[in-house]
Write a protein that holds these residues in place. Structure first.
Motif, short mmCIF file in Angstrom:
data_model
loop_
_atom_site.label_atom_id
_atom_site.label_comp_id
_atom_site.label_asym_id
_atom_site.label_seq_id
_atom_site.Cartn_x
_atom_site.Cartn_y
_atom_site.Cartn_z
N UNK A 89 0.83 -1.21 0.00
CA UNK A 89 0.00 0.00 0.00
C UNK A 89 0.86 1.26 0.00
N UNK A 90 1.96 1.23 0.75
CA UNK A 90 2.88 2.36 0.73
C UNK A 90 3.45 2.55 -0.67
N UNK A 91 3.81 1.44 -1.32
CA UNK A 91 4.34 1.53 -2.67
C UNK A 91 3.32 2.13 -3.63
N UNK A 92 2.08 1.69 -3.55
CA UNK A 92 1.03 2.20 -4.45
C UNK A 92 0.90 3.71 -4.30
N UNK A 93 0.98 4.21 -3.07
CA UNK A 93 0.84 5.64 -2.83
C UNK A 93 2.00 6.44 -3.44
N UNK A 94 3.09 5.75 -3.76
CA UNK A 94 4.28 6.42 -4.27
C UNK A 94 4.66 5.93 -5.68
N UNK A 95 3.67 5.38 -6.40
CA UNK A 95 3.88 4.93 -7.78
C UNK A 95 4.88 3.78 -7.89
N UNK A 96 4.89 2.92 -6.87
CA UNK A 96 5.73 1.73 -6.88
C UNK A 96 4.83 0.51 -6.78
N UNK A 97 4.92 -0.38 -7.75
CA UNK A 97 4.06 -1.56 -7.79
C UNK A 97 4.84 -2.79 -7.35
N UNK A 98 4.28 -3.54 -6.39
CA UNK A 98 4.90 -4.80 -5.97
C UNK A 98 4.72 -5.80 -7.11
N UNK A 99 5.84 -6.28 -7.67
CA UNK A 99 5.75 -7.16 -8.84
C UNK A 99 6.15 -8.59 -8.54
N UNK A 100 6.92 -8.82 -7.46
CA UNK A 100 7.36 -10.19 -7.18
C UNK A 100 7.82 -10.32 -5.74
N UNK A 101 7.55 -11.49 -5.17
CA UNK A 101 8.09 -11.87 -3.86
C UNK A 101 8.84 -13.18 -4.03
N UNK A 102 10.10 -13.17 -3.69
CA UNK A 102 10.94 -14.35 -3.83
C UNK A 102 11.18 -14.97 -2.45
N UNK A 103 10.85 -16.23 -2.30
CA UNK A 103 11.15 -16.94 -1.06
C UNK A 103 12.66 -17.12 -0.93
N UNK A 104 13.16 -16.86 0.27
CA UNK A 104 14.60 -16.92 0.53
C UNK A 104 14.87 -17.86 1.70
N UNK A 105 16.13 -18.27 1.88
CA UNK A 105 16.46 -19.13 3.03
C UNK A 105 16.10 -18.45 4.36
N UNK A 106 15.93 -19.28 5.38
CA UNK A 106 15.67 -18.82 6.76
C UNK A 106 14.40 -17.99 6.86
N UNK A 107 13.39 -18.31 6.04
CA UNK A 107 12.07 -17.67 6.11
C UNK A 107 12.10 -16.18 5.81
N UNK A 108 13.03 -15.78 4.97
CA UNK A 108 13.11 -14.39 4.54
C UNK A 108 12.46 -14.24 3.16
N UNK A 109 12.29 -12.99 2.75
CA UNK A 109 11.75 -12.68 1.43
C UNK A 109 12.63 -11.63 0.75
N UNK A 110 12.67 -11.70 -0.57
CA UNK A 110 13.14 -10.57 -1.37
C UNK A 110 11.92 -10.05 -2.13
N UNK A 111 11.57 -8.79 -1.89
CA UNK A 111 10.39 -8.19 -2.50
C UNK A 111 10.85 -7.15 -3.52
N UNK A 112 10.26 -7.23 -4.70
CA UNK A 112 10.65 -6.34 -5.80
C UNK A 112 9.48 -5.43 -6.15
N UNK A 113 9.73 -4.13 -6.14
CA UNK A 113 8.77 -3.12 -6.56
C UNK A 113 9.28 -2.47 -7.84
N UNK A 114 8.36 -2.11 -8.71
CA UNK A 114 8.74 -1.45 -9.96
C UNK A 114 8.10 -0.06 -10.03
N UNK A 115 8.89 0.91 -10.45
CA UNK A 115 8.41 2.29 -10.58
C UNK A 115 7.48 2.40 -11.79
N UNK A 116 6.32 2.97 -11.56
CA UNK A 116 5.36 3.14 -12.66
C UNK A 116 5.69 4.42 -13.44
#
Length: 218
Positions: A191-218
């Protein structure tokens, strides 16, 4: 040069994710680079990509400088002479406080607003006030070129739920240390990204229950 075991473990998996997004000639602004070991390792792995590390802690800036110096000059022997090869794709670190307005950051001219290809943030959001999270996203909205990406890595709460138990315990311990710390929620970040023209495009599962989250600028 400082070295953290956790950062060492993260380098390979984070690099594997970045390999899906990085292209030759890109310039990456890394916020809260820590010791610098990650910046140097990624610069080694992606020699055609320029990495610009940054930090606010003077001790860590000093460590990053050590990694930059070590990375830039690699000795080799040619016709019995000891020579050195320069790797210019890892820059000297910048002093950046992500809670400050990014228009006040002392950035090089080729990282001006609207021109940055990617911003990388690793293990920062959960161990900082939410002002840092806002600062990162506001900077990404301002600095990224259209279609540029913001990549954030770490442990996260997912759509209002924290799991598994190890992450719940970690979240509790963070909030006990500082009520402003704690795992950020993917819904909140989206939601923060949407308010700033950043779209969440992918969530990558990582070791130890972490995530890499990718946002793209619109």
């Amino acid at each position: 040069m400082l070295r953290y075991a956790a950062a060492e473990r993260n380098i390979g998996p984070i690099g594997d994710v970045l390999a899906h997004y990085l292209q030759n000639g890109m310039k990456i602004l890394e916020l809260a680079s820590g010791t610098g070991q990650q910046s140097a390792a990624l610069a080694d792995r992606f020699p055609q990509v320029t990495f610009q590390p940054s930090e606010v802690d003077p001790r860590l800036i000093h460590s990053i400088v050590g990694y930059v110096d070590h990375h830039r000059v690699v000795p080799f022997i040619f016709q019995s002479l000891i020579c050195s090869y320069q790797f210019p794709n890892l820059r000297v670190p910048l002093h950046i406080d992500v809670t400050s307005v990014c228009t006040g950051w002392a950035l090089p001219s080729d990282l001006r607003p609207g021109s940055v290809d990617a911003i990388l943030v690793v293990n920062l959001l959960h161990i900082s006030d939410f002002a840092a999270t806002n600062g990162v996203f506001e900077a990404a909205s301002s600095l990224l070129r259209p279609d540029g990406i913001l990549v954030v890595y770490g442990p996260f709460s997912r759509e209002g739920s924290v799991f598994p138990e190890s992450n719940r315990a970690f979240d509790r311990s963070l909030r006990e240390q500082n009520p402003q710390w704690g795992l950020r929620d993917t819904r909140q970040l989206r939601e923060l990204g949407i308010s700033l023209n950043l779209t969440l495009v992918e969530q990558h599962e990582m070791p130890a229950n972490n995530l890499t989250i990718v946002f793209r600028k619109r």
